[in-house]
Design an enzyme around this catalytic site. Structure first.
Site, PDB file in Angstrom:
ATOM      1  N   ASP A 186     -14.791  -8.730  29.162  1.00 31.21           N
ATOM      2  CA  ASP A 186     -13.703  -8.859  29.316  1.00 31.21           C
ATOM      3  C   ASP A 186     -13.443  -6.920  29.055  1.00 31.21           C
ATOM      4  O   ASP A 186     -14.095  -6.454  27.336  1.00 31.21           O
ATOM      5  CB  ASP A 186     -12.413  -8.546  28.217  1.00 31.21           C
ATOM      6  CG  ASP A 186     -10.770  -8.018  28.566  1.00 31.21           C
ATOM      7  OD1 ASP A 186     -10.733  -8.376  29.695  1.00 31.21           O
ATOM      8  OD2 ASP A 186     -10.654  -8.875  27.815  1.00 31.21           O
ATOM      9  N   GLU A 270     -15.033  -9.074  35.939  1.00 25.78           N
ATOM     10  CA  GLU A 270     -13.853  -9.245  36.966  1.00 25.78           C
ATOM     11  C   GLU A 270     -14.075  -7.820  37.571  1.00 25.78           C
ATOM     12  O   GLU A 270     -14.542  -6.891  37.328  1.00 25.78           O
ATOM     13  CB  GLU A 270     -12.421  -8.889  35.880  1.00 25.78           C
ATOM     14  CG  GLU A 270     -11.394 -10.348  35.461  1.00 25.78           C
ATOM     15  CD  GLU A 270     -10.246  -9.162  34.680  1.00 25.78           C
ATOM     16  OE1 GLU A 270      -9.934 -10.084  34.837  1.00 25.78           O
ATOM     17  OE2 GLU A 270     -10.695  -8.765  33.737  1.00 25.78           O
ATOM     18  N   CYS A 323      -4.776 -19.318  28.250  1.00 25.19           N
ATOM     19  CA  CYS A 323      -5.242 -20.464  27.252  1.00 25.19           C
ATOM     20  C   CYS A 323      -6.808 -20.764  27.463  1.00 25.19           C
ATOM     21  O   CYS A 323      -6.502 -21.663  28.399  1.00 25.19           O
ATOM     22  CB  CYS A 323      -4.445 -21.346  26.310  1.00 25.19           C
ATOM     23  SG  CYS A 323      -5.210 -22.187  24.685  1.00 25.19           S
ATOM     24  N   CYS A 326      -6.734 -24.546  26.429  1.00 23.29           N
ATOM     25  CA  CYS A 326      -5.736 -25.716  26.886  1.00 23.29           C
ATOM     26  C   CYS A 326      -5.416 -25.254  28.347  1.00 23.29           C
ATOM     27  O   CYS A 326      -5.221 -26.276  29.200  1.00 23.29           O
ATOM     28  CB  CYS A 326      -5.036 -26.150  26.495  1.00 23.29           C
ATOM     29  SG  CYS A 326      -3.108 -24.870  26.572  1.00 23.29           S
ATOM     30  N   CYS A 342      -1.465 -20.276  20.963  1.00 21.44           N
ATOM     31  CA  CYS A 342      -1.068 -20.533  22.383  1.00 21.44           C
ATOM     32  C   CYS A 342      -0.191 -22.018  21.370  1.00 21.44           C
ATOM     33  O   CYS A 342      -0.343 -22.552  20.512  1.00 21.44           O
ATOM     34  CB  CYS A 342      -2.264 -21.854  22.949  1.00 21.44           C
ATOM     35  SG  CYS A 342      -1.284 -22.524  24.269  1.00 21.44           S
ATOM     36  N   CYS A 344      -1.247 -24.983  21.655  1.00 23.46           N
ATOM     37  CA  CYS A 344      -1.802 -25.433  21.412  1.00 23.46           C
ATOM     38  C   CYS A 344      -2.425 -25.416  20.406  1.00 23.46           C
ATOM     39  O   CYS A 344      -3.366 -26.001  19.933  1.00 23.46           O
ATOM     40  CB  CYS A 344      -3.076 -25.869  22.775  1.00 23.46           C
ATOM     41  SG  CYS A 344      -3.604 -24.591  22.645  1.00 23.46           S
ATOM     42  N   ASP A 351      -8.596 -10.007  23.282  1.00 20.82           N
ATOM     43  CA  ASP A 351      -9.471 -10.076  24.535  1.00 20.82           C
ATOM     44  C   ASP A 351     -10.470 -11.106  24.666  1.00 20.82           C
ATOM     45  O   ASP A 351     -11.489 -11.517  26.007  1.00 20.82           O
ATOM     46  CB  ASP A 351     -10.683  -8.289  24.483  1.00 20.82           C
ATOM     47  CG  ASP A 351      -9.301  -7.272  23.959  1.00 20.82           C
ATOM     48  OD1 ASP A 351      -8.487  -7.596  24.698  1.00 20.82           O
ATOM     49  OD2 ASP A 351      -9.440  -6.633  23.053  1.00 20.82           O
TER      50      ASP A 351
HETATM   51 ZN   LIG Z   1      -3.489 -23.215  24.660  1.00 18.01          ZN
END
Ligand SMILES: [Zn+2]
Length: 369
Positions: A186, A270, A323, A326, A342, A344, A351
């Protein structure tokens, strides 16, 4: 076929320096002349794309009749000015760049010449270039004998040093490497990148110190009266610092890309450069100073040399907001949130989470996920 460039310092005699200065000037002159003429053509036919396509564009040969002194310099350098202008227009028409600009006297002093019928020769401590004859070179590394010289670019830096970049071509068909170890990166303005294992590349301390020193020197320069002796002295100092920093940055980028190439079979990044540009602008640093483009270039050729891969994923992929555990995508994520939490229950450095997503997306492209 693969390409590799070698850069060395040149030590021209006074006479050669004069010819070099003349060549830089002629290249700029021809470039600007051709641009001027093309602008006229463009203005005339801009509503008629077909006519524009059909129109013959000016060539350096035409100007040699009107400006005979152009014959005194390397004609290949002038031919390359034409190619560069052509490239600038291609980039403009494809939307990758703005309209080509005129070259100013203050612009980078450089020109490119090509190998044609053995006109360029390397010998012990000197290189033979068109029109210049033998010129002293400090060749700190050997060019392997199977590397054929394609072209040379001669540059004069703002502090008056001369360099030559020798582009070579060689037969190389790397055996594709089986991909086992993959890493995602990243982009980060301050540290270059954070990888999917949570590691940060970091610019060395001396480099960051040099940047601070440069910022101070530039502040001093801005206070001096433009054109005064003290201003000239300070300007030279700033130019020297710029050069030093550029070299340090390049060394670091070579090292960082070398380490990644040794450790992994594929690197996922990216396809920028929107994010990098946005960050650079926010931090008030010029895009030019941001090493990401150079880094990815180094990374690509180093990986390819070993039959490995650089995988670029879509720049619109929501790497930061998703995330990596998940797959939920957050509606918003402010820049101040350094930790990604998150629903979850997954928590990670922001990063690192992005880098893991980048890696996963890359694996998908590879078809191994
Ligand atoms: Zn998650």
């Amino acid at each position: 076929m693969a390409n590799k460039a070698y850069k060395f310092r040149l030590y021209p005699t006074q006479e050669q320096e004069q010819l070099l200065a003349k060549t830089f000037g002629c290249v700029r002159f021809v470039y600007n002349k051709m641009l001027e003429e093309r602008i006229q053509i463009y203005e005339k036919f801009k509503d008629d794309k077909e006519a524009l396509k059909q129109h013959k564009f000016p060539t350096p040969a035409k100007y040699k009749r009107d400006f005979p002194w152009l014959k005194e310099v390397d004609s290949l350098a002038l031919a390359n000015a034409q190619l560069n202008l052509q490239k600038a227009f291609t980039n403009f028409f494809s939307g990758r760049a703005g309209f080509p600009k005129f070259k100013s006297r203050k612009a980078k002093q450089s020109y490119t010449t090509n190998m044609v019928n053995g006109n360029i020769k390397l010998a012990d401590g000197s290189i033979k270039l068109p029109k210049l004859k033998w010129i002293k070179i400090k060749q700190h590394r050997d060019i392997p004998p199977h590397h054929m010289i394609k072209s040379c670019t001669i540059t004069k830096t703002k502090t008056g040093k001369y360099f030559i970049s020798i582009l070579t071509e060689y037969e190389h068909q790397p055996v594709p490497k089986e991909i086992e170890n993959v890493v995602g990166l990243d982009f980060s303005m301050n540290t270059l990148y954070v990888d999917s294992e949570g590691k940060r590349a970091n610019y060395p301390r001396f480099y960051r110190q040099a940047l601070e020193k440069l910022a101070r020197a530039q502040r001093v320069l801005s206070r001096r009266r433009k054109g005064s002796n003290r201003w000239h002295k300070q300007r030279r100092k700033v130019a020297q610092l710029h050069e030093k920093i550029a070299n340090q940055r390049q060394d670091f980028l070579h090292k960082a890309s070398r380490q990644l190439t040794n450790r992994y079979d594929a690197v996922v990044i990216e396809d920028l450069n929107m994010k990098g540009m946005a960050q650079a602008l926010r931090f008030g640093q010029s895009i030019h100073d941001n090493g990401w483009g150079m880094f990815t270039t180094f990374l690509q050729y180093k990986l390819e040399e070993q039959g490995k891969k650089l995988i670029k994923i879509d720049k619109w992929f929501p790497s930061s907001k998703m995330c990596s555990c998940c797959g939920r995508v957050k509606v918003s994520l402010s820049l101040s949130e350094r930790l990604f939490c998150c629903e979850c229950g997954f928590v990670a450095d922001r990063d690192t989470n992005a880098a893991i997503n980048i890696k996963k997306e890359g694996l998908k492209q590879l078809g191994t996920a």
